[in-house]
Motif scaffolding. Structure first.
Motif, PDB file in Angstrom:
ATOM      1  N   GLY A  52       0.824  -1.215   0.000  1.00  0.00           N
ATOM      2  CA  GLY A  52       0.000   0.000   0.000  1.00  0.00           C
ATOM      3  C   GLY A  52       0.848   1.250   0.000  1.00  0.00           C
ATOM      4  O   GLY A  52       0.655   2.167  -0.811  1.00  0.00           O
ATOM      5  N   THR A  53       1.829   1.293   0.905  1.00  0.00           N
ATOM      6  CA  THR A  53       2.707   2.466   1.016  1.00  0.00           C
ATOM      7  C   THR A  53       3.447   2.720  -0.298  1.00  0.00           C
ATOM      8  O   THR A  53       3.557   3.857  -0.766  1.00  0.00           O
ATOM      9  N   THR A  54       3.936   1.636  -0.885  1.00  0.00           N
ATOM     10  CA  THR A  54       4.664   1.772  -2.156  1.00  0.00           C
ATOM     11  C   THR A  54       3.764   2.394  -3.221  1.00  0.00           C
ATOM     12  O   THR A  54       4.176   3.293  -3.965  1.00  0.00           O
ATOM     13  N   LEU A  55       2.523   1.928  -3.274  1.00  0.00           N
ATOM     14  CA  LEU A  55       1.620   2.446  -4.293  1.00  0.00           C
ATOM     15  C   LEU A  55       1.304   3.921  -4.034  1.00  0.00           C
ATOM     16  O   LEU A  55       1.268   4.729  -4.965  1.00  0.00           O
ATOM     17  N   VAL A  56       1.079   4.253  -2.761  1.00  0.00           N
ATOM     18  CA  VAL A  56       0.783   5.655  -2.435  1.00  0.00           C
ATOM     19  C   VAL A  56       1.949   6.537  -2.869  1.00  0.00           C
ATOM     20  O   VAL A  56       1.763   7.590  -3.487  1.00  0.00           O
ATOM     21  N   GLN A  57       3.151   6.074  -2.588  1.00  0.00           N
ATOM     22  CA  GLN A  57       4.339   6.857  -2.979  1.00  0.00           C
ATOM     23  C   GLN A  57       4.454   6.944  -4.496  1.00  0.00           C
ATOM     24  O   GLN A  57       4.705   8.004  -5.059  1.00  0.00           O
ATOM     25  N   LEU A  58       4.223   5.789  -5.150  1.00  0.00           N
ATOM     26  CA  LEU A  58       4.309   5.755  -6.620  1.00  0.00           C
ATOM     27  C   LEU A  58       3.349   6.755  -7.245  1.00  0.00           C
ATOM     28  O   LEU A  58       3.734   7.561  -8.096  1.00  0.00           O
ATOM     29  N   TYR A  59       2.098   6.697  -6.811  1.00  0.00           N
ATOM     30  CA  TYR A  59       1.117   7.588  -7.420  1.00  0.00           C
ATOM     31  C   TYR A  59       1.207   9.007  -6.870  1.00  0.00           C
ATOM     32  O   TYR A  59       0.694   9.943  -7.449  1.00  0.00           O
ATOM     33  N   GLY A  60       1.866   9.145  -5.714  1.00  0.00           N
ATOM     34  CA  GLY A  60       2.031  10.491  -5.147  1.00  0.00           C
ATOM     35  C   GLY A  60       3.180  11.228  -5.810  1.00  0.00           C
ATOM     36  O   GLY A  60       2.959  12.160  -6.588  1.00  0.00           O
ATOM     37  N   GLN A  61       4.397  10.717  -5.556  1.00  0.00           N
ATOM     38  CA  GLN A  61       5.573  11.464  -6.031  1.00  0.00           C
ATOM     39  C   GLN A  61       6.085  10.996  -7.382  1.00  0.00           C
ATOM     40  O   GLN A  61       6.914  11.658  -8.001  1.00  0.00           O
ATOM     41  N   GLY A  62       5.626   9.816  -7.818  1.00  0.00           N
ATOM     42  CA  GLY A  62       6.146   9.305  -9.082  1.00  0.00           C
ATOM     43  C   GLY A  62       7.502   8.662  -8.895  1.00  0.00           C
ATOM     44  O   GLY A  62       7.984   8.519  -7.762  1.00  0.00           O
ATOM     45  N   LEU A  63       8.098   8.246 -10.008  1.00  0.00           N
ATOM     46  CA  LEU A  63       9.332   7.479  -9.943  1.00  0.00           C
ATOM     47  C   LEU A  63      10.576   8.307 -10.182  1.00  0.00           C
ATOM     48  O   LEU A  63      11.682   7.924  -9.789  1.00  0.00           O
ATOM     49  N   VAL A  64      10.413   9.428 -10.849  1.00  0.00           N
ATOM     50  CA  VAL A  64      11.598  10.212 -11.218  1.00  0.00           C
ATOM     51  C   VAL A  64      12.128  10.975 -10.011  1.00  0.00           C
ATOM     52  O   VAL A  64      11.352  11.606  -9.287  1.00  0.00           O
ATOM     53  N   LEU A  65      13.433  10.903  -9.801  1.00  0.00           N
ATOM     54  CA  LEU A  65      14.038  11.594  -8.671  1.00  0.00           C
ATOM     55  C   LEU A  65      14.052  13.097  -8.930  1.00  0.00           C
ATOM     56  O   LEU A  65      14.277  13.528 -10.064  1.00  0.00           O
ATOM     57  N   PRO A  66      13.829  13.892  -7.896  1.00  0.00           N
ATOM     58  CA  PRO A  66      13.761  15.353  -8.058  1.00  0.00           C
ATOM     59  C   PRO A  66      14.994  15.914  -8.754  1.00  0.00           C
ATOM     60  O   PRO A  66      14.883  16.719  -9.679  1.00  0.00           O
ATOM     61  N   ASP A  67      16.167  15.449  -8.348  1.00  0.00           N
ATOM     62  CA  ASP A  67      17.370  16.025  -8.936  1.00  0.00           C
ATOM     63  C   ASP A  67      17.602  15.544 -10.362  1.00  0.00           C
ATOM     64  O   ASP A  67      18.388  16.111 -11.095  1.00  0.00           O
ATOM     65  N   ALA A  68      16.906  14.474 -10.765  1.00  0.00           N
ATOM     66  CA  ALA A  68      17.051  14.018 -12.145  1.00  0.00           C
ATOM     67  C   ALA A  68      16.260  14.911 -13.101  1.00  0.00           C
ATOM     68  O   ALA A  68      16.459  14.889 -14.296  1.00  0.00           O
ATOM     69  N   GLU A  69      15.323  15.647 -12.518  1.00  0.00           N
ATOM     70  CA  GLU A  69      14.490  16.514 -13.343  1.00  0.00           C
ATOM     71  C   GLU A  69      15.223  17.759 -13.812  1.00  0.00           C
ATOM     72  O   GLU A  69      14.908  18.321 -14.844  1.00  0.00           O
TER      73      GLU A  69
END
Lengths: 206, 206, 206, 206
Positions: free
Chosen positions: B188-205
């Motif tokens: 559940g936590t993994t999914l919430v994080q996935l759909y919340g913040q997404g997979l791309v790291l902030p500094d990669a953006e």
DNA sequence: AATGAATGAGAGTTCATTCAT
DNA sequence: AATGAATGAACTCTCATTCAT
């Protein structure tokens, strides 16, 4: 190609086409051999000269999609091991995307069969689920590899892989079944954005 | 409760249990009435005192999950209309999550049946798909509502909703089918994080 | 009549009415005990307190027509033996006609049941055919008696009797089933004329 | 004819014979496919290679009678329109009589089936009644035509036609069911006399 | 007297597969 | 190589009747 082989090829093609249409329309179990041979214009017994049993033609049809997909995934996995630089890694994923897209576009009908029968109990479903679990595993490895290389946020890679695959299944099944979408061409972009940046707004995080 | 009513209740329970087990093990179509009544310890004709036909017991079993789920979604939709503040809105989603989790935990087997038969052609599958499309629609509205309130990044709400539902289906079906997960409680936590913040790291953006 | 007997009589009447309607609408075999008791507003098992089995209620219903008919025929047969003069003989036939007409008018529904099930194989049909053969025989005797007295042209009385009875069955069955007739009230007169003077015109005979 | 066609023809004949016997003995509904194939010496599923369902074999059997009967009636109707003289008209009726007699003699068993099931509620009975009503109508037209030409006493032609048909049904059903008649060969003559001159003696009319 | 739950035999039909031709 | 007739197990559902309550 001799006249005999030519004839054989034509009948095989007719069988494939008829079976695909009927499996799509009615599902694997409801579509009967009788219907298939009638639509292919051959005799009942002739079917068994081309396929040992009903399951075989289904596997043959779905393999036309699953084999290239599996091959593309395995090529990518192998290539990743030797990809040192970022640009090499990106090239691997690009090539994989291209191959997967091509396979899907060329075998959209087989994809629908794959989604449809995947949860069937019995032989056919179990055979598809073995493939499905393999895909999950391969995609999981791809995701894990990206996380290891710090190209993705760290999370349980299996859950992430299955979330992505499940999303695609659900949407593709609905889309291929005729469910209307407002902007079908934007579905891919929406998913990339969803799995990339997520749903939460940057300023909502602060 | 008199002896007769008691007896009837016991037989109904035996039928439900037998049918659930057999539908899970073999699927709706392969599980026969004969098998169900044999396992429930009653006569063939007795089945029809409890359910008008085979489809009815399947619908009865899945409704034990689908009814509370549908009710929770409808309660949430209604409550959202009157939720003004952010905290009220959050409370609505919290309560909905709680109710959905409860319904699923109490009816895990019915959930498996729901996932399994959803792509079946024929009556049962179509009946489930009507429900499924309804869920998609309700969740789409919930997502749209959050986007309207600027609580979520704007995207096609139907695609987002179906992505989430598809992910849950795929993972839940595998999990309920016995597929091992490294840390099931963290899914559940993994999914919430996935759909919340997404997979791309902030500094990669950057 | 006590309250108990009263209640019993009401239930019997309800059973009779329901069974008549359902036997007429669907025939003896397709109308189920379940339907009958449901329409009568009693329980399934209660049926067997009033009739030993399904056949019994059918026989009970048709007997309401067949008993008075049989009685009228037997009275006529007996009376004919002692009727010496022409006027006495005529009086016997007049009374018989009156009684038969009355029985039929009071039990038109039973008549339809009688016509409908008469050719059914199995118990009910055989039971009706025994009655039917008896009618044929009695009417044959009546015809023979009239011929002996030179009141009718001489011919095989059995064939004449069965022709008359068959004509009535066919027309009555169609009429009771809703088949439209141009002048229903003239049917009787037409038949009397047909069997009286025949179809051939006197001048065509010459 | 090859061995296969020969074999097929023999099985069809066995099916027809078995079904005729069982339908006659037990009626359409009580005779089961199981009994029919057992008596024909073939497997249950083989039945469906010859007839699409149970009703089809019954219709096939009765059509062997009804088709020639219907054809004879239609030929007569058509011929009557062009028949000018009395002798031509008589020739038409003579030919019709001959054809009907031939059809009945060659298909006595089918006739029994026709009489037996005609009042059955449900599909088979309704199918037969459509045919039956057609016969009534065609015969009615024949009678009306004769009345128009002053060859018959004027009366309601429908009632006359149905009286004749009903008489034949009743007598033929009894005869084919084994009921004894004193002089079976004279039945036709008796009926012709009955419907010709009627029963009342000329001197009794005065 | 009244109930209604329980029975189980039996119905028509479908279908993947085999095999003689 | 091709045919299509034949198989028989398996399916869902109906119904008159019984009997414990």
């Amino acid at each position: 190609m001799g006249r005999r082989e030519d004839n054989k090829a034509r009948k095989l093609a007719a069988l494939e086409q008829a079976a695909t249409r009927l499996f799509m329309e009615q599902g694997y179990h409801r579509a009967s051999i009788e219907q298939i041979v009638a639509e292919a214009g051959i005799a009942r017994g002739t079917f068994y000269l081309y396929f040992p049993d009903k399951a075989a033609i289904f596997k043959h049809l779905t393999n036309q999609l699953l084999d290239p997909v599996m091959a593309a995934l395995e090529r990518a996995t192998a290539a990743l091991e030797h990809a040192g630089s970022l640009s090499e890694t990106q090239a691997v994923y690009l090539e994989m995307s291209r191959a997967l897209t091509e396979a899907l576009l060329e075998n959209g009908e087989a994809a629908l069969l794959y989604y449809r029968e995947q949860r069937d109990p019995g032989e056919i479903g179990e055979w598809l689920r073995v493939r499905s679990r393999h895909f999950d595993a391969v995609v999981t490895e791809l995701v894990r590899s990206l996380m290891d290389r710090r190209m993705l946020r760290v999370a349980d890679p299996k859950v992430v892989a299955m979330a992505i695959i499940g999303a695609i299944h659900h949407i593709a099944f609905a889309f291929l079944s005729g469910e209307p979408f407002e902007d079908p061409e934007a579905i891919g972009t929406t998913l990339v954005q969803l799995y990339g940046q997520g749903l939460v707004l940057p300023d909502a995080e602060g």
